[in-house]
Design an enzyme around this catalytic site. Structure first.
Site, PDB file in Angstrom:
ATOM      1  N   HIS A 174      -9.522   1.122   4.709  1.00  0.00           N
ATOM      2  CA  HIS A 174      -8.256   1.304   5.436  1.00  0.00           C
ATOM      3  C   HIS A 174      -8.494   2.250   6.619  1.00  0.00           C
ATOM      4  CE1 HIS A 174      -4.189   2.568   6.372  1.00  0.00           C
ATOM      5  NE2 HIS A 174      -3.794   1.441   5.801  1.00  0.00           N
ATOM      6  N   ASN A 195       0.871  -1.181   0.000  1.00  0.00           N
ATOM      7  CA  ASN A 195       0.000   0.000   0.000  1.00  0.00           C
ATOM      8  C   ASN A 195       0.903   1.225   0.000  1.00  0.00           C
ATOM      9  OD1 ASN A 195      -1.820   2.020   0.528  1.00  0.00           O
ATOM     10  ND2 ASN A 195      -2.311   1.354   2.617  1.00  0.00           N
ATOM     11  N   LYS A 208       0.201   4.241  -0.328  1.00  0.00           N
ATOM     12  CA  LYS A 208      -0.414   5.459   0.248  1.00  0.00           C
ATOM     13  C   LYS A 208      -0.143   6.644  -0.683  1.00  0.00           C
ATOM     14  CE  LYS A 208      -0.113   3.284   4.705  1.00  0.00           C
ATOM     15  NZ  LYS A 208      -0.138   3.412   6.168  1.00  0.00           N
ATOM     16  N   SER A 246       3.459  -1.932  10.419  1.00  0.00           N
ATOM     17  CA  SER A 246       4.908  -1.977  10.663  1.00  0.00           C
ATOM     18  C   SER A 246       5.527  -3.342  10.361  1.00  0.00           C
ATOM     19  CB  SER A 246       5.226  -1.542  12.104  1.00  0.00           C
ATOM     20  OG  SER A 246       4.803  -0.209  12.316  1.00  0.00           O
ATOM     21  N   GLU A 295      -6.898   4.638   7.697  1.00  0.00           N
ATOM     22  CA  GLU A 295      -6.697   6.064   7.409  1.00  0.00           C
ATOM     23  C   GLU A 295      -7.941   6.649   6.748  1.00  0.00           C
ATOM     24  OE1 GLU A 295      -2.901   5.586   5.456  1.00  0.00           O
ATOM     25  OE2 GLU A 295      -2.031   5.103   7.415  1.00  0.00           O
ATOM     26  N   GLY A 335       2.466   2.397  10.804  1.00  0.00           N
ATOM     27  CA  GLY A 335       3.420   3.483  10.639  1.00  0.00           C
ATOM     28  C   GLY A 335       4.103   3.897  11.933  1.00  0.00           C
ATOM     29  N   GLU A 388      -5.372  -4.772  10.689  1.00  0.00           N
ATOM     30  CA  GLU A 388      -4.343  -3.755  10.884  1.00  0.00           C
ATOM     31  C   GLU A 388      -4.642  -2.979  12.161  1.00  0.00           C
ATOM     32  OE1 GLU A 388      -2.352  -2.693   6.883  1.00  0.00           O
ATOM     33  OE2 GLU A 388      -4.091  -1.418   7.125  1.00  0.00           O
TER      34      GLU A 388
HETATM   35  P1  PGA Z   1       2.851   0.397   7.661  1.00  0.00           P
HETATM   36  O1  PGA Z   1       1.374   0.595   7.051  1.00  0.00           O
HETATM   37  O2  PGA Z   1       3.388  -0.891   7.112  1.00  0.00           O
HETATM   38  O3  PGA Z   1       3.618   1.589   7.216  1.00  0.00           O
HETATM   39  O4  PGA Z   1       2.672   0.340   9.149  1.00  0.00           O
HETATM   40  C1  PGA Z   1       0.513  -0.496   6.857  1.00  0.00           C
HETATM   41  C2  PGA Z   1      -0.794  -0.006   6.257  1.00  0.00           C
HETATM   42  O5  PGA Z   1      -1.269   1.059   6.644  1.00  0.00           O
HETATM   43  O6  PGA Z   1      -1.389  -0.676   5.399  1.00  0.00           O
END
Ligand code: PGA
Length: 260
Positions: free
Chosen positions: A99, A11, A13, A220, A101, A181, A175
């Site tokens: 997601h 992803n 982003k 992460s 976010e 992140g 997640e």
């Molecule tokens: P990350 O994000 O691996 O940077 O923690 C995962 C995601 O949001 O899909």
């Protein structure tokens, strides 16, 4: 050997540009020429404007590409939205939906996420539907209540469609919001417990393919922790944010899914 073929999705982003994407695509292609990754399904999800670029670079590789989001609506006067039909038109095989976010920053509700899942199903677009609790919810002992509510909405979409997607096109991604992140990963045991709960809940809610559904872990994931997470019986791969922007890291994670 797991019965479910692992899937690793990157992803991206809101990152990248034509030049940096080209470097990533080139590295992915070169790695595939050196060694096939046929034991793992690999998907990359760049931002919308670069889906055509993904098609041009990945079209003949076996790596699939997908979108990070999809409209809950079919077509019409919805400025800024991108429909499932358009994604299919661009050769996407997948879209992420729900997601955290989007849930947090764009206020997406469980019902809207379910509508997006339904839209993917209606267009034969594979869906990676995301769920996960916040740190506050985990600390308040609400993890299962939150995951249960999120899974129930997705299960309604999965069981309510007259033309369901084949089980291998339905993917859930657990997640935990506190791990995204942040560099803080769920332990393999925490991930396994959540994944087991999600799979059982899907079955309880009448989805007949819960055992065949891949449930990815996200938050992460890095080359150093991928194998121990993916080795858990109900963890069927990963949804990778930051590490998917670094070709070597992403490829290491894909290889980790192959050996786990
Ligand atoms: P990350 O994000 O691996 O940077 O923690 C995962 C995601 O949001 O899909």
């Amino acid at each position: 050997m797991k019965v479910r073929k692992p899937l690793v999705a990157g992803n991206w982003k809101m990152n990248g540009d034509i030049v940096s994407n080209e470097h990533l695509f080139t590295a992915l292609r070169a790695a595939l020429e050196r060694a096939s990754l046929s034991q793992v399904e690999v998907v990359v999800c760049p931002p919308y404007p670069y889906l055509g670029q993904a098609a041009a670079w990945l079209g003949d590789t076996g790596i699939a590409w997908g979108a990070q989001d999809v409209s809950a609506l079919p077509n019409g006067a919805y400025t800024g939205d991108v429909s499932a039909a358009m994604l299919v038109d661009l050769g996407c095989q997948w879209s992420i939906a729900g997601h955290s976010e989007r849930r947090q920053l764009a206020g997406e509700t469980d019902d809207q996420v379910a509508a997006k899942v339904s839209m993917c199903i209606a267009h034969g677009l594979g869906v990676i539907a995301c769920i996960g609790e916040t740190l506050q919810e985990r600390e308040a002992g609400e993890t299962e209540a939150v995951l249960g509510r999120q899974v129930d909405a997705i299960a309604r979409a999965l069981t309510g469609s007259p033309n369901p997607l084949p089980a291998q096109r339905v993917v859930l991604a657990y997640e935990p919001v506190w791990a995204i992140g942040t560099g803080r990963t769920a332990s393999p045991e925490i991930a396994q417990a959540a994944h087991r709960f999600v799979r059982e809940r899907l079955a309880q809610r009448g989805y007949g393919h819960a055992d065949a559904t891949r449930i990815l872990y996200g938050g992460s994931v890095k080359p150093g922790n991928a194998v121990s997470l993916f080795a858990m019986p109900d963890v069927d791969g990963g949804l990778i944010g930051g590490a998917s922007l670094v070709a070597d890291d992403f490829l290491d994670i894909c290889r980790g899914a192959a050996v786990a």
